[in-house]
Design a protein around this motif. Structure first.
Motif, mmCIF file in Angstrom:
data_model
loop_
_atom_site.group_PDB
_atom_site.id
_atom_site.type_symbol
_atom_site.label_atom_id
_atom_site.label_comp_id
_atom_site.label_asym_id
_atom_site.label_seq_id
_atom_site.Cartn_x
_atom_site.Cartn_y
_atom_site.Cartn_z
ATOM 1 N N GLU A 14 -11.445 19.299 4.914
ATOM 2 C CA GLU A 14 -11.661 18.751 6.261
ATOM 3 C C GLU A 14 -12.538 17.496 6.200
ATOM 4 O O GLU A 14 -12.275 16.517 6.885
ATOM 5 N N ILE A 15 -13.584 17.556 5.387
ATOM 6 C CA ILE A 15 -14.462 16.380 5.261
ATOM 7 C C ILE A 15 -13.751 15.264 4.495
ATOM 8 O O ILE A 15 -13.863 14.089 4.852
ATOM 9 N N TYR A 16 -13.006 15.627 3.464
ATOM 10 C CA TYR A 16 -12.218 14.611 2.745
ATOM 11 C C TYR A 16 -11.365 13.791 3.720
ATOM 12 O O TYR A 16 -11.098 12.612 3.497
ATOM 13 N N LYS A 17 -10.929 14.447 4.801
ATOM 14 C CA LYS A 17 -10.028 13.757 5.741
ATOM 15 C C LYS A 17 -10.671 12.548 6.411
ATOM 16 O O LYS A 17 -9.973 11.713 6.972
ATOM 17 N N LEU A 18 -12.016 12.454 6.353
ATOM 18 C CA LEU A 18 -12.671 11.265 6.920
ATOM 19 C C LEU A 18 -12.243 9.989 6.187
ATOM 20 O O LEU A 18 -12.319 8.902 6.751
ATOM 21 N N TRP A 19 -11.847 10.116 4.932
ATOM 22 C CA TRP A 19 -11.393 8.906 4.215
ATOM 23 C C TRP A 19 -10.215 9.144 3.270
ATOM 24 O O TRP A 19 -9.550 8.205 2.857
ATOM 25 N N ARG A 20 -9.939 10.371 2.912
ATOM 26 C CA ARG A 20 -8.845 10.675 2.016
ATOM 27 C C ARG A 20 -7.566 10.956 2.798
ATOM 28 O O ARG A 20 -7.651 11.358 3.957
ATOM 29 N N PRO A 21 -6.380 10.864 2.216
ATOM 30 C CA PRO A 21 -6.103 10.284 0.905
ATOM 31 C C PRO A 21 -6.468 8.792 0.896
ATOM 32 O O PRO A 21 -6.251 8.103 1.887
ATOM 33 N N LYS A 77 0.852 -1.198 0.000
ATOM 34 C CA LYS A 77 0.000 0.000 0.000
ATOM 35 C C LYS A 77 0.878 1.235 0.000
ATOM 36 O O LYS A 77 1.899 1.277 0.687
ATOM 37 N N GLU A 89 -2.753 13.294 5.637
ATOM 38 C CA GLU A 89 -3.825 14.255 5.381
ATOM 39 C C GLU A 89 -3.302 15.530 4.735
ATOM 40 O O GLU A 89 -4.004 16.191 3.965
#
Lengths: 454, 454
Positions: free
Chosen positions: B71-78, B6, B11
């Motif tokens: 900030e919301i992307y950080k729930l699953w991104r990168p 992987k 973040e």
């Protein structure tokens, strides 16, 4: 650092050894007893390979994780630790809430941590097949996944009513090449006997266990595989807590309390045992909270006594908090928490006051699951939502007291295959079940009578 | 480094700007035409807020991602990039295969990358609600998730037959607080008209679009939200490719080919457009492969012509490869690929030979999905399995030729809610659908007659 949402480790950080708490307990676990002779025994050798039996009783503190197992772990491990920043805000709590998320594994739960290890040792021992039972399919799918990657055949006896009503996990297992039969099946004498009574017998976990054990016992190339309760299973799960400890260090925190749901005890133990070590060995005063359903409260309401591991009295006898092996829990949606007993390690820790327990009813659990999903996105498995419930309750206590406690819990799996239960919750069709006092009293009559010495 | 499975970013590495390929195309996209006047137009302002309309036509190369969206992307991104080491071995190929995995988002696909952005801009514009349509529910669940996190109400018109047959995504949307109605619904005049014909009308995506558009058009506080096709949607998805590029760099590789499935074009474009930039601007000779189903091959068999964006001729007219807006594709399980047209950006690139297309039939797609799951664990969404199919085909060509090519594809989502389709595959109940030549010919009669100038 401190504004991060996720704490990620690299593949190098996957633990190189499992943590064996038997090295640090400072006391011996009560022996396992043979179901007929009631003499101390080991795990039945026709069912379990020597390596796992050795791990079951080892007092080595660290047991090396074989490299091929770590290689497979790399498909999803290290799993992320999240700081639940949005949820903290929504709960308006000064607490810092962290959750370790095991739903990132392909089967969607912590279960493959031990399934892969068990499949590896079976393969090493020259076996060709593993057999197991599954209710809703969480454990069966983890073992199917593990067998496919290790190169073993996998036979899963799936409780018939689940086989028909919850086909998704069955299909998942088939995708990984496993053979699934509805239990009772015509393939074993006990299955045949139940089918003679009723051609469409709905089955039970007890029957499915009997079939899987019979299968392994009558095929030289086959071992039986169990997904919880046993010492070696709990130990395999400690990768969860060992990673979480490192990740909390990255966040610059040490938890005031660690929380996990308990059925047989595997996800709870995997997460908390490394923290329990700190408590025993280093004198940390972390609260360690096991969360059980009101419908099946073995720790808080069960007797700490010798009882059979299975429902029919064929499995070895262990000293554990038990509601009686004949006790049948109400049909709560957290199928993984419907076990009459509890892992002996968990029971010994509870008996000595090292860990505590909380009990929560079903509707409050689903309310918590939805509340969590509203902020964090992830829909928890009904089992995991038990831990979520207590995390909320503790966070709200912090709001009251103004204390900035650090709460960490194990989000052991996602609820993608349990959305039917969430639907029932939204439609107010979920029942709460009180502690079934009369049923437990009745079941207590059937505890095995073991010699005083044990 | 090179033995990793992987490739993870922090973040901090979430892109700070979306990549807008309109800056580098070197030509103008054909105009959008008004469905009645056939004059050049913008996205209808009662339906789309000004910020999105600006992005739709912008030639700025980089458009800053607002911090609340990141900030919301950080729930699953990168999201992770995987090297498919086990699969390479199983395929016995010298190729290096990488996949970017977007199934880690809570709704389980790449869709929230744009849903969160669209909800953010709507909120900024003072709106209170978003309306949209959904078929099987992939897009609807992404928008429900986004609205919940941004703080907007969300109304989803869900094709009635899916509402009843595929309840899981509906429940997921309800968990995130959205209001879902089966379409046709009694809440709009067009819904009422269809229900008068048939009280249990099964609905269609075309009808659901009409209802969602009507809802937004008749509520001042509501905008309409679209999950693919439009320029700004594709641009929001470029976070996928931008991250993947950085991750491939970590792996020390540059892809010889990049692959994605296409329905409306959003996951494909999000993944490949940064690589297309390298191709246009820096002269890289990467192969860029769009994979479509034989049942709905708009790029390879469609006409590059002006056609309505929706099925009923109410949406703006775009120049695109189209099978005709009245064409109804066969009921393949990859519901997200059943669109008569294609994103104008994708069409322009295909028309100029910058990207190529492959066409694959349904059974070969599911065979590929199962093959992938056997090695990598993850069960791909049926849409994503189209990309998996071509990755296999290319990897096997490498086996033949002995070439060590670097293949990268977008695994745009997981198949947890599509296991019924896998079951049908295992039971040999899946049909292959040939290119429906006669139906397309018929649909071609109904293309709008636009002025020559356009």
């Amino acid at each position: 650092m401190s504004d991060q949402y996720k704490f990620l480790l690299t593949e190098e950080d996957i633990p190189k050894a499992w943590y064996n708490i038997q090295a640090d307990l400072g006391f011996d676990l009560p022996p396992l007893l043979h179901p007929q002779t009631m003499e101390p025994t080991i795990l039945p050798p026709p069912l379990f390979c020597a390596a796992l039996n050795e791990q079951e009783y080892s007092k080595e503190r660290w047991i090396e994780i074989p490299e091929p197992v770590r290689e497979i772990y790399k498909l999803w491990r290290p799993s992320p630790l999240y700081r639940a920043r949005r949820w903290e805000k929504a709960l308006d709590t000064p607490a810092h809430i962290y959750y370790k998320y095991e739903g990132v594994s392909p089967p969607g739960s912590h279960k493959p941590n031990t399934a892969v290890a068990q499949a590896f040792y079976a393969k090493e021992a020259g076996l060709k097949r593993l057999s197991t039972e599954t209710g809703a399919g969480q454990w069966g799918s983890a073992l199917a996944f593990a067998c496919q990657l290790i190169g073993l055949d996998c036979k899963v006896y799936m409780v018939r009513v689940s086989y028909h009503q919850k086909p998704y996990r069955r299909i998942l297992m088939e995708n990984w090449g496993a053979t699934i039969v509805p239990s009772p099946s015509p393939e074993t004498p006990m299955g045949q006997a139940f089918l003679e009574q009723d051609k469409e017998h709905p089955g039970s976990l007890g029957i499915a266990i009997s079939e899987a054990v019979f299968d392994a016992g009558t095929h030289d190339d086959t071992n039986y595989s169990l997904g919880s309760v046993l010492n070696h299973v709990l130990m395999h799960q400690t990768v969860v807590g060992l990673e979480a400890m490192k990740q909390l260090e990255m966040a610059g925190e040490y938890p005031d309390m660690v929380i996990g749901c308990i059925g047989g005890g595997s996800n709870f133990s995997g997460f908390v045992l490394p923290f329990v070590r700190d408590k025993i060995v280093e004198g940390k005063n972390t609260r360690v909270i096991a969360v059980e359903p009101t419908a099946c409260p073995s720790l808080t309401k069960g007797l700490y006594a010798f009882d059979y591991g299975d429902a029919v009295g064929a499995a070895p006898i262990a000293k554990m908090h038990t509601l009686g092996h004949t006790f049948v829990p109400a049909p709560i949606h957290a199928g993984g928490l419907r076990y009459h007993g509890m892992a002996p390690i968990v029971c010994a820790l509870y008996d000595r006051g090292i860990i505590e327990a909380a009990v929560v009813p079903q509707r409050a659990v689903f309310e918590a699951g939805v509340n969590f999903a509203m902020s964090e996105g992830i829909v928890p498995a009904p089992e995991s939502a038990h831990a979520v419930r207590v995390a909320i309750d503790e966070a709200l206590k912090c709001k009251q007291s103004g204390e900035k406690k650090v709460i960490a819990f194990n989000l052991s799996g996602h609820g993608h295959f349990d959305l039917g239960a969430y639907d029932a919750y939204h439609q107010s069709k979920l029942e709460d079940y009180e502690y079934p006092e009369e049923k437990v009293k009745e079941a207590m009559q059937h505890l095995p009578k073991v010699p005083m010495a044990a």
